[in-house]
Design an enzyme around this catalytic site. Structure first.
Site, PDB file in Angstrom:
ATOM      1  N   CYS A 275      -5.948   2.244  34.759  1.00 15.73           N
ATOM      2  CA  CYS A 275      -6.726   3.637  35.634  1.00 15.73           C
ATOM      3  C   CYS A 275      -5.764   4.582  36.016  1.00 15.73           C
ATOM      4  O   CYS A 275      -5.684   5.951  35.210  1.00 15.73           O
ATOM      5  CB  CYS A 275      -8.108   2.583  36.674  1.00 15.73           C
TER       6      CYS A 275
HETATM    7  N1  LIG Z   1      -9.442  -2.749  34.806  1.00 15.66           N
HETATM    8  C1  LIG Z   1     -10.042  -2.007  35.955  1.00 15.66           C
HETATM    9  O1  LIG Z   1      -9.442  -2.186  36.889  1.00 15.66           O
HETATM   10  C2  LIG Z   1     -11.017  -0.589  35.738  1.00 15.66           C
HETATM   11  C3  LIG Z   1     -11.404  -0.547  36.756  1.00 15.66           C
HETATM   12  C4  LIG Z   1     -12.370   0.888  36.716  1.00 15.66           C
HETATM   13  C5  LIG Z   1     -12.345   1.342  35.340  1.00 15.66           C
HETATM   14  N2  LIG Z   1     -11.790   0.332  34.503  1.00 15.66           N
HETATM   15  C6  LIG Z   1     -12.343   1.044  33.222  1.00 15.66           C
HETATM   16  O2  LIG Z   1     -13.149   0.350  32.446  1.00 15.66           O
HETATM   17  C7  LIG Z   1     -12.890  -0.035  30.743  1.00 15.66           C
HETATM   18  C8  LIG Z   1     -12.448  -0.497  30.385  1.00 15.66           C
HETATM   19  O3  LIG Z   1     -11.363  -1.708  31.113  1.00 15.66           O
HETATM   20  P1  LIG Z   1     -10.775  -2.981  31.517  1.00 15.66           P
HETATM   21  O4  LIG Z   1      -9.775  -3.030  31.721  1.00 15.66           O
HETATM   22  O5  LIG Z   1     -11.956  -3.629  31.186  1.00 15.66           O
HETATM   23  O6  LIG Z   1     -10.227  -3.452  29.456  1.00 15.66           O
HETATM   24  P2  LIG Z   1     -10.127  -4.753  28.566  1.00 15.66           P
HETATM   25  O7  LIG Z   1      -8.718  -3.911  27.549  1.00 15.66           O
HETATM   26  O8  LIG Z   1      -9.585  -5.654  29.786  1.00 15.66           O
HETATM   27  O9  LIG Z   1     -11.455  -4.942  28.552  1.00 15.66           O
HETATM   28  C9  LIG Z   1     -11.872  -3.848  27.181  1.00 15.66           C
HETATM   29  C10 LIG Z   1     -12.016  -5.178  26.183  1.00 15.66           C
HETATM   30  O10 LIG Z   1     -13.083  -4.629  25.536  1.00 15.66           O
HETATM   31  C11 LIG Z   1     -12.549  -5.214  24.038  1.00 15.66           C
HETATM   32  N3  LIG Z   1     -13.527  -3.988  22.733  1.00 15.66           N
HETATM   33  C12 LIG Z   1     -12.290  -2.943  22.804  1.00 15.66           C
HETATM   34  N4  LIG Z   1     -13.121  -2.262  21.422  1.00 15.66           N
HETATM   35  C13 LIG Z   1     -14.026  -2.869  21.618  1.00 15.66           C
HETATM   36  C14 LIG Z   1     -15.223  -2.924  20.572  1.00 15.66           C
HETATM   37  N5  LIG Z   1     -15.342  -1.839  19.899  1.00 15.66           N
HETATM   38  N6  LIG Z   1     -16.298  -3.190  20.553  1.00 15.66           N
HETATM   39  C15 LIG Z   1     -16.618  -4.327  21.552  1.00 15.66           C
HETATM   40  N7  LIG Z   1     -15.465  -4.598  22.192  1.00 15.66           N
HETATM   41  C16 LIG Z   1     -13.937  -4.166  21.553  1.00 15.66           C
HETATM   42  C17 LIG Z   1     -11.321  -4.999  23.940  1.00 15.66           C
HETATM   43  O11 LIG Z   1     -11.268  -6.628  23.205  1.00 15.66           O
HETATM   44  C18 LIG Z   1     -11.461  -5.938  25.358  1.00 15.66           C
HETATM   45  O12 LIG Z   1     -11.924  -7.624  25.534  1.00 15.66           O
HETATM   46  C19 LIG Z   1     -12.058   1.160  30.341  1.00 15.66           C
HETATM   47  O13 LIG Z   1     -12.379   2.086  30.618  1.00 15.66           O
HETATM   48  C20 LIG Z   1     -10.937   1.500  31.905  1.00 15.66           C
HETATM   49  O14 LIG Z   1     -11.048   2.622  32.159  1.00 15.66           O
HETATM   50  C21 LIG Z   1     -10.662  -0.309  34.075  1.00 15.66           C
END
Ligand SMILES: NC(=O)c1ccc[n+]([C@@H]2O[C@H](COP(=O)([O-])OP(=O)(O)OC[C@H]3O[C@@H](n4cnc5c(N)ncnc54)[C@H](O)[C@@H]3O)[C@@H](O)[C@H]2O)c1
Length: 440
Positions: A275
Site C-alpha cells: 500500500c
Molecule cells: N494488503 C493490505 O493490507 C491492503 C490493505 C488495503 C488495501 N489493499 C488493496 O487491496 C488490493 C488487493 O491487495 P492484496 O494485498 O489483497 O493483494 P494480494 O496479492 O494478497 O491478493 C490478490 C489476489 O488476487 C489474485 N488475482 C490476481 N489477478 C487476478 C485475476 N485477474 N482474477 C482473480 N484473482 C486474481 C492473486 O492471485 C491474489 O491471490 C490492492 O488494490 C491493494 O492495494 C491491500
C-alpha cells in the site's frame, strides 16, 4: 430491469445473496471469511490454483489469519473457492480485490482491474452488484470499470449496480480487522450506493456513505498518503536528530504524551507492503493528467526510498570502526516481512538491503520465522534462494553484524544483544545504550 434493485435488496436483507469475491489475497480472503461467518454463501475466485486448492482443503496461506476460521466455513460449505470464472454469473454481488501494483516506470498497473472487469462483463447479468475494493485513482470505478461493463446492453444503476468501497485492512492488527473497521462506501449512482451500504451493514459494524465512488477512492488514497508523508517526516527527523546527538525514540516517546495535536509515527529502514510505497503514486499519475503536481507525495517517496541506503551506510561505518569492510563480512538480517508479526514481504526494505549487501560481496544470511525462503519476484527476479537460519547463540556469535530490519515480537533480542559483535537496530528495539548497538 425495473425490479433489479428491489430483488437484490430483498436477497441482501435475508442473507440470501450469493457473494462472489475475486482475488483471495490479504484483502479478499478475510472479507470472504467475514461474509461466510455472517451467514452469506460465498464463492471465492482466484487465478492462483494453489490458493483455491488449499482453501478447498480447508487450509489457510496467510499467517495472521486463524486457519480454523477457514476450515470451519469450508466444512460448512459457506465458502467455496474456484478458479472457474465461467461461474461469475452465479453471484448476486461481486467484490473485486485484485492487486493494483505500479509498473516499473511507477505508473498505475491497471491490468488486473481491466482483466477482471472484462471477465465480469462476459457473464454480467441483470441484478448483479459489482463493488471494487482494490486501491486505485479517483475515477477508476466510474470511468474504467463502468465503461467496460456497459459494453453489454445492461445499464449501470438500472440493470446492474456498481460501487467503490476501499479496504482498510491492517494485517496483524489484533484490535481492528475487517468486521470492525468502519467501511467507506461510494456508489456510481444512488441505487448502487444504497445496495452496497445495505450489504456491508450486514457484516461490518459501521458504514460511512460518501457522495460517490470517486470520493471513496480519494478517501483511501488520502489515508495512505497521510501515512507515507508522516513516515517520511519522522525518517528525516531521525537523520537530523542523530547529527545533533538526540535519540529520535526518546523524542517520540515524550512527544506522544501530548494528549492532542500529535500522532506518533515510527522511523524505520524504509517503507514496505502493497500500500504505502505504491498507492500515493496512483494519485500523482491522475494529478499529472489534470496538469497538477503532487510535491508532498514525491518528496515522501524520495525520503523513504533513501532509508535503506542510510541503514547500509551506518553498517559500513560501524564495520569500518571494527577494522572490517562489508565485503566478506558475515551479516545476518533479522526480519524480511515489511512489518512485525506478519508474513507479508512485498516491497520490503529488507530485500533492498540484502540485494545491496550481496552486491558488495557480503556473506548474507537471514532469520524470519514468517518467511521461510526468499523467492524471486518481479522487482528482484534474481533473488538468491536463501532460507531462514535458526537464531541461537552460535549463529549470532558467528556474524560480523546483525541487522534488525523487522522487529517481530517473538525474536529473542536479549540473546542477540548478549552474543552479537555488532547490531544495527533500525526499529528502536534497544532503548538503553549498549556497547554493540548502533541505532540506524
Ligand atoms: N494488503 C493490505 O493490507 C491492503 C490493505 C488495503 C488495501 N489493499 C488493496 O487491496 C488490493 C488487493 O491487495 P492484496 O494485498 O489483497 O493483494 P494480494 O496479492 O494478497 O491478493 C490478490 C489476489 O488476487 C489474485 N488475482 C490476481 N489477478 C487476478 C485475476 N485477474 N482474477 C482473480 N484473482 C486474481 C492473486 O492471485 C491474489 O491471490 C490492492 O488494490 C491493494 O492495494 C491491500
Amino acid at each position: 430491469m425495473k425490479y433489479a434493485k428491489p430483488n437484490l435488496l430483498k436477497k441482501i436483507r435475508k442473507n440470501n445473496a450469493l457473494v462472489g469475491v475475486i482475488g483471495l489475497g490479504y484483502v479478499g480472503l478475510p472479507l470472504a471469511l467475514v461474509f461466510a461467518e455472517k451467514g452469506f454463501n460465498v464463492l471465492g475466485f482466484d487465478i492462483d490454483v494453489k490458493k483455491t486448492e488449499k482453501l478447498s482443503r480447508g487450509e489457510c496461506y496467510i499467517s495472521h489469519i486463524n486457519s480454523k476460521r477457514v476450515s470451519r466455513v469450508i466444512k460448512q460449505n459457506m465458502l467455496v473457492a474456484t478458479d472457474d470464472f465461467s461461474r461469475l454469473n452465479e453471484p448476486d454481488v461481486i467484490i473485486i480485490c485484485v492487486p493494483t501494483p505500479l509498473t516499473l516506470q511507477r505508473d498505475p498497473d491497471m491490468s488486473y482491474i481491466i482483466q477482471t472487469a472484462k471477465q465480469i462483463r462476459e457473464k454480467l447479468r441483470a441484478g448483479q452488484l459489482i463493488i471494487l475494493e482494490s486501491t486505485t485513482y479517483p475515477g477508476t470505478t466510474e470511468e474504467l470499470v463502468k465503461e467496460i461493463l456497459e459494453e453489454t446492453d445492461l445499464v449501470c444503476g438500472r440493470d446492474f449496480f456498481l460501487a467503490f468501497s476501499p479496504e482498510r485492512e491492517d494485517p496483524g492488527n489484533k484490535k481492528y480487522s475487517t468486521s470492525n473497521i468502519p467501511k467507506v462506501i461510494g456508489g456510481v449512482d444512488k441505487a448502487s450506493g444504497d445496495l452496497a451500504q445495505e450489504l456491508y451493514e450486514k457484516v461490518i459494524s459501521k458504514t460511512i456513505r460518501v457522495a460517490n465512488a470517486r470520493t471513496a477512492e480519494a478517501v483511501k488514497l488520502t489515508e495512505n498518503i497521510f501515512r507515507s508523508v508522516n513516515i517520511a517526516l519522522v525518517n528525516e527527523l531521525k537523520v537530523i536528530y542523530e547529527r545533533m546527538n538526540i535519540d529520535i525514540w526518546d523524542v517520540l516517546d515524550a512527544a506522544s504524551t501530548k494528549p492532542f495535536g500529535f500522532m506518533r509515527f515510527n522511523p524505520g529502514p524504509g517503507w514496505g507492503g502493497h500500500c504505502i510505497p505504491l498507492d500515493p503514486f496512483y494519485l500523482s499519475w491522475k494529478a499529472r493528467e489534470c496538469g497538477m503536481e503532487t510535491k508532498f507525495i514525491e518528496l515522501a517517496g524520495e525520503v523513504n526510498r533513501r532509508m535503506p541506503q542510510y541503514v547500509l551506510d551506518k553498517l559500513q561505518y560501524a564495520l569500518n570502526a571494527h577494522g572490517k569492510s562489508v565485503k566478506k563480512s558475515k551479516i545476518m538480517v533479522i526480519g524480511l516481512a515489511y512489518k512485525k508479526d506478519i508474513n507479508d514481504d512485498r516491497e520490503s526494505p529488507a530485500y533492498k538491503i540484502i540485494a545491496s549487501l550481496i552486491e558488495s560481496g557480503a556473506n548474507v544470511s537471514y532469520h524470519d520465522q514468517f518467511v521461510p525462503t526468499i523467492r524471486p519476484t518481479r522487482q528482484w527476479p534474481k533473488a538468491p534462494p536463501l532460507k531462514s537460519e535458526p537464531l541461537n547463540a552460535k549463529t549470532i556469535a558467528n556474524q560480523d553484524a546483525v541487522m534488525i530490519i523487522t522487529d517481530h515480537t517473538s525474536i529473542n533480542y536479549k540473546l542477540i544483544a548478549k552474543h552479537a559483535k555488532l547490531i544495527i537496530d533500525t526499529r528502536g528495539v534497544y532503548r538503553q545504550p549498549l556497547r554493540n548497538v548502533i541505532k540506524a
